[in-house]
Design a protein around this motif. Structure first.
Motif, PDB file in Angstrom:
ATOM      1  N   ARG A 254     -25.291  27.742 -13.797  1.00 32.62           N
ATOM      2  CA  ARG A 254     -25.615  28.907 -12.976  1.00 32.62           C
ATOM      3  C   ARG A 254     -24.680  29.020 -11.782  1.00 32.62           C
ATOM      4  NH1 ARG A 254     -31.195  30.788 -13.645  1.00 32.62           N
ATOM      5  NH2 ARG A 254     -32.237  29.595 -15.284  1.00 32.62           N
ATOM      6  N   LEU A 255     -24.184  27.890 -11.299  1.00 34.44           N
ATOM      7  CA  LEU A 255     -23.350  27.878 -10.098  1.00 34.44           C
ATOM      8  C   LEU A 255     -21.891  28.231 -10.381  1.00 34.44           C
ATOM      9  CD1 LEU A 255     -24.838  24.661  -8.450  1.00 34.44           C
ATOM     10  CD2 LEU A 255     -25.356  27.045  -7.897  1.00 34.44           C
ATOM     11  N   MET A 256     -21.562  28.516 -11.628  1.00 29.49           N
ATOM     12  CA  MET A 256     -20.196  28.907 -11.971  1.00 29.49           C
ATOM     13  C   MET A 256     -19.946  30.387 -11.711  1.00 29.49           C
ATOM     14  SD  MET A 256     -19.484  26.621 -15.393  1.00 29.49           S
ATOM     15  CE  MET A 256     -17.690  26.784 -15.267  1.00 29.49           C
ATOM     16  N   GLY A 257     -20.977  31.131 -11.359  1.00 30.57           N
ATOM     17  CA  GLY A 257     -20.818  32.549 -11.065  1.00 30.57           C
ATOM     18  C   GLY A 257     -20.815  33.387 -12.334  1.00 30.57           C
ATOM     19  N   ASP A 258     -20.234  34.573 -12.235  1.00 38.82           N
ATOM     20  CA  ASP A 258     -20.181  35.493 -13.375  1.00 38.82           C
ATOM     21  C   ASP A 258     -19.095  35.026 -14.341  1.00 38.82           C
ATOM     22  OD1 ASP A 258     -20.216  37.552 -15.170  1.00 38.82           O
ATOM     23  OD2 ASP A 258     -19.608  39.118 -13.752  1.00 38.82           O
TER      24      ASP A 258
ATOM     25  N   ALA B 218     -24.771  33.390 -21.138  1.00 35.29           N
ATOM     26  CA  ALA B 218     -24.223  34.186 -20.044  1.00 35.29           C
ATOM     27  C   ALA B 218     -23.021  35.018 -20.470  1.00 35.29           C
ATOM     28  CB  ALA B 218     -23.840  33.277 -18.884  1.00 35.29           C
ATOM     29  N   GLY B 219     -22.659  34.947 -21.753  1.00 39.22           N
ATOM     30  CA  GLY B 219     -21.588  35.785 -22.268  1.00 39.22           C
ATOM     31  C   GLY B 219     -20.210  35.169 -22.261  1.00 39.22           C
ATOM     32  N   ALA B 220     -20.102  33.870 -21.967  1.00 39.67           N
ATOM     33  CA  ALA B 220     -18.787  33.221 -21.964  1.00 39.67           C
ATOM     34  C   ALA B 220     -18.314  32.933 -23.384  1.00 39.67           C
ATOM     35  CB  ALA B 220     -18.867  31.911 -21.179  1.00 39.67           C
ATOM     36  N   GLN B 221     -17.002  32.827 -23.531  1.00 42.05           N
ATOM     37  CA  GLN B 221     -16.396  32.350 -24.778  1.00 42.05           C
ATOM     38  C   GLN B 221     -16.252  30.832 -24.624  1.00 42.05           C
ATOM     39  OE1 GLN B 221     -12.799  34.622 -25.852  1.00 42.05           O
ATOM     40  NE2 GLN B 221     -13.447  36.171 -24.359  1.00 42.05           N
ATOM     41  N   VAL B 222     -17.174  30.102 -25.220  1.00 37.11           N
ATOM     42  CA  VAL B 222     -17.310  28.686 -24.903  1.00 37.11           C
ATOM     43  C   VAL B 222     -16.597  27.818 -25.928  1.00 37.11           C
ATOM     44  CG1 VAL B 222     -18.937  26.840 -24.347  1.00 37.11           C
ATOM     45  CG2 VAL B 222     -19.571  29.224 -23.924  1.00 37.11           C
ATOM     46  N   THR B 223     -15.829  26.862 -25.427  1.00 39.16           N
ATOM     47  CA  THR B 223     -15.308  25.766 -26.234  1.00 39.16           C
ATOM     48  C   THR B 223     -16.052  24.505 -25.809  1.00 39.16           C
ATOM     49  OG1 THR B 223     -13.111  26.758 -26.448  1.00 39.16           O
ATOM     50  CG2 THR B 223     -13.296  24.390 -26.857  1.00 39.16           C
TER      51      THR B 223
END
Length: 461
Positions: free
Chosen positions: A258-262, A285-290
């Motif tokens: 949560r603390l990584m921001g948008d 949160a919509g990130a492209q996660v590796t």
């Protein structure tokens, strides 16, 4: 009554005069508990591995599910209250037990844990401990002693137990001393007090936290998670699990992502990703996660969790130090291996399997991992470093050294109001430090959260 460790005392029920019943109900479970306790204390083997349903200790895997649950309850209780149990045993002796009588000590601890803290009749706990002592050649000559000590503990526990709990620190000296040095007497005392209480189960839900709290009989935390004080059966049997509507994640462990921001649309690496709670948060949160995970079995578990949650991430089974992406990431979340001293409420074996030397060694590894993580992020990108240690050597001190020696790193402080739940845990540098003494509540099971350290950094050009 004081019992001699050097002489057998006569007793109305002399255990030496009764046969050993190897098939006595519950004896196999107590034998497994003693054997596993020995592995934890004598060889510093983590409890989770020993009680794994697929790869755990053979004596544990041979038990039925009900007895496995009993063994886990005995072990966590015996470890959580180890110092108090030992104090009560010592008070029943006129001289110390032989230094090599480790098997005897473990039998006594398993028996006493049941009598003092679990809903098991004293007579059953004593009889099974005596049967176990008689069946083991190493402890056979102490069967009378086991009988006398445990029966005396049972007779006096109503008054003796509260007195011992009030005057005993439930931790080895080295840990208590480091805790006091880091947090001061009062805060350290509150942390140690919380370690005596089992932790609740926190769930991160995809949506409708209040709805799931109502369905599961829980409460909604300020993080938007659901906290369950108790439930019957396995977590996997609860409504919503099979449908992927939530996952287990402590309130403190849910903070770093949560603390990584948008991060919507950003390329984010989750390092040391298994079992996948933070990966799931990043993907949600919509990130492209590796998701980078070194251990294949843990990566397999991560993939299964993401599949259940209907979330996607690219899973890379690789050592961090060998990872080199084709293009830099926008952000990296590094939940680094640590001593896990922030999770003692859930894992009381940590106090007895970790050492000060482990803390120093792990801090050095964390520093190397952070330095490498900095090479994976584009200039101006975010690095969120975190771990579940209470020790500043693995947190504040390590970060100060890294910032002083690595010109690619600088602080990106977390500001008050970014995520209101984190505000009480912010330090002067804009990092987050939680401890089990946080989130106070009149009901201990509903109070507290894991000890966590999280700091947000950014890379320079």
């Amino acid at each position: 009554m004081v019992v001699s460790a050097s002489k057998r005392r006569p007793h109305a029920r002399n255990p030496d005069q009764s046969p050993v019943n190897d098939d006595a109900p519950g004896l196999a479970a107590r034998r497994a508990a003693v054997r596993i306790l020995s592995a934890v204390i004598d060889t510093k083997t983590p409890l989770d591995g020993l009680t794994d349903n697929e790869h755990g200790h053979p004596q544990y895997r041979a038990l039925d599910p009900r007895d496995r649950s009993l063994v886990r309850a005995i072990l966590t209780t015996a470890l959580r209250h180890r110092q108090s149990i030992q104090a009560l045993i010592d008070a029943r002796l006129d001289r110390p037990l032989p230094a090599n009588a480790t098997a005897l000590v473990h039998i006594l601890h398993v028996g006493a844990a049941q009598m003092l803290f679990l809903d098991i009749p004293d007579s059953a706990a004593v009889d099974l401990a005596v049967s176990h002592a008689k069946a083991d050649p190493r402890t056979r000559r102490f069967a009378n002693l086991v009988n006398a000590i445990l029966r005396e503990i049972g007779r006096r526990k109503e008054r003796a137990l509260p007195a011992v709990l009030a005057n005993t620190v439930e931790a080895p000296d080295w840990f208590a001393e480091r805790l006091i040095s880091a947090y001061g007497d009062e805060h350290a005392s509150r942390i140690l007090d919380m370690h005596r209480h089992e932790a609740a189960i926190d769930l991160t839900v995809k949506s409708d936290a209040q709805g799931w709290a109502d369905k599961l009989g829980g409460t909604v935390l300020p993080t938007g998670q659901v906290r369950l004080a108790s439930f019957d059966g396995a977590v996997s049997a609860l409504p919503g699990y099979a449908d992927g509507e939530w996952w287990v994640q402590d309130a403190a462990a849910a903070l770093p992502a949560r603390l990584m921001g948008d991060i919507s649309g950003l390329r984010v690496a989750d390092i040391c990703a298994a079992p996948g709670g933070k990966t799931a948060q990043l993907a949600s949160a919509g990130a492209q996660v590796t998701a980078i995970e070194k251990v294949p079995n843990r990566a397999k578990r991560l993939a299964a969790n993401l599949d259940r949650l209907k979330l996607s991430a690219k899973i890379v089974i690789e050592d961090l130090f060998e990872h080199s992406p084709a293009e830099p990431y926008d952000a990296v979340l590094l939940d680094a291996p640590c001593s896990s001293t922030g999770t003692i409420r859930r894992h009381p074996d940590v106090l007895w399997t970790k050492t000060p030397q482990d803390i120093e060694r792990l801090a050095a590894l964390q520093r190397r991992m952070l330095d490498h993580a900095a090479t994976l992020v584009k200039p101006g990108g975010t690095i969120l470093f975190c771990n579940c240690s209470l020790d500043p050597v693995e947190g504040e001190d390590m970060i100060e050294t890294a910032l002083a020696q690595n010109p690619r790193l600088e602080r990106n402080p977390i500001r008050p109001g970014e995520f209101a739940f984190a505000d009480p845990f912010l330090d002067d540098d804009g990092a987050v430090r939680t401890t089990p003494a946080g989130l106070p509540n009149d009901e201990p099971i509903l109070a507290g959260l894991d000890g966590f350290y999280a700091v947000r950094l950014k890379t320079t050009a």
